[in-house]
Structures are given as C-alpha cells and as structure tokens.
Design a protein around this motif. Structure first.
Motif, PDB file in Angstrom:
ATOM      1  N   THR A 130       2.718   8.388  -2.068  1.00  0.00           N
ATOM      2  CA  THR A 130       3.186   7.873  -0.787  1.00  0.00           C
ATOM      3  C   THR A 130       2.013   7.572   0.138  1.00  0.00           C
ATOM      4  OG1 THR A 130       3.462  10.131   0.047  1.00  0.00           O
ATOM      5  CG2 THR A 130       5.398   9.062  -0.904  1.00  0.00           C
ATOM      6  N   ASP A 134       0.898   6.921   4.353  1.00  0.00           N
ATOM      7  CA  ASP A 134       1.281   7.525   5.628  1.00  0.00           C
ATOM      8  C   ASP A 134       1.811   6.528   6.652  1.00  0.00           C
ATOM      9  OD1 ASP A 134      -1.031   6.215   6.278  1.00  0.00           O
ATOM     10  OD2 ASP A 134      -2.084   7.968   7.060  1.00  0.00           O
ATOM     11  N   ASN A 135       2.042   5.264   6.260  1.00  0.00           N
ATOM     12  CA  ASN A 135       2.474   4.294   7.261  1.00  0.00           C
ATOM     13  C   ASN A 135       3.974   3.990   7.324  1.00  0.00           C
ATOM     14  OD1 ASN A 135       2.149   3.012   4.804  1.00  0.00           O
ATOM     15  ND2 ASN A 135       1.359   1.140   5.684  1.00  0.00           N
ATOM     16  N   PRO A 136       4.954   4.491   6.768  1.00  0.00           N
ATOM     17  CA  PRO A 136       5.031   5.103   5.443  1.00  0.00           C
ATOM     18  C   PRO A 136       5.263   4.035   4.366  1.00  0.00           C
ATOM     19  CG  PRO A 136       7.150   5.311   6.534  1.00  0.00           C
ATOM     20  CD  PRO A 136       6.218   4.601   7.492  1.00  0.00           C
ATOM     21  N   LEU A 164       8.754   1.625   2.090  1.00  0.00           N
ATOM     22  CA  LEU A 164       9.525   2.651   1.374  1.00  0.00           C
ATOM     23  C   LEU A 164      10.626   2.095   0.477  1.00  0.00           C
ATOM     24  CD1 LEU A 164       9.768   5.449   4.069  1.00  0.00           C
ATOM     25  CD2 LEU A 164       8.463   5.476   1.929  1.00  0.00           C
TER      26      LEU A 164
END
Length: 99
Positions: A30, A32-34, A80
């Motif tokens: 994953t 983190d931006n997400p 995502l």
C-alpha cells in the motif's frame, strides 16, 4: 478477482526453477496517499528486456494509476480501486510479449 490471482499464481509457478524464486518475485503493498503498488521482478523471464512506461492517468485525486517496465521490473501504482487493474495490466503485457 480470483481469476487474476490464479493467473498470477500460475505465472509465478512457471518461473520458479529452484533459484529464480529465491531472488525474485511479486510484491504488493500500500501507498500512503492512499493506494496500491505492485512490483514484479522480470529477470530471467520472457519480459526481462522490455522497457515501457505509461503516462500517469489522473482522472481525479481518487482515480489514478500508472505502470512501467524498467530495469527488469514491472511497477504499477494506483488508487485503492486499481489493484486488480494493475495485475491485469501486467497480464496483458505478458500475453502481448510471449516468446
């Protein structure tokens, strides 16, 4: 999504030769931006000499992706909702460049 996971498993199996799998493989994680990233090692595979890159496609802040093949690795990243898309993009590359 089980179809693409089965395909990736078969692709991995076809490249395992007693040594390849000790140094290379598939990584999914994953951001983190997400978002998601996918890295697939291509050394000693039919795609190891391929180099290509897509533009970053950013429809909205929550709808984006890109992928490339460089330095004997496939790397894809996206929002995502793009994990399945990134895996299918890799599958398409493999199928277009079969030896």
């Amino acid at each position: 999504m089980s179809e693409i996971l089965s395909w990736i498993s078969q692709w991995m199996t076809s490249n395992c030769n007693g040594s390849w799998e000790h140094m290379y493989g598939v990584k999914i994680g994953t951001l983190d931006n997400p978002g998601w990233y996918v890295t697939i090692d291509l050394t000693d595979t039919e795609l190891e000499s391929l180099e290509m890159e897509t533009d970053v496609i950013e429809n909205t802040e929550d709808d984006w992706y890109y992928y490339k093949v460089k330095d004997k690795k496939y790397f894809g990243a996206g929002d995502l909702n793009k994990l399945e898309f990134l895996l299918y993009a890799f599958k398409d590359l493999v199928e277009k460049h079969k030896a």
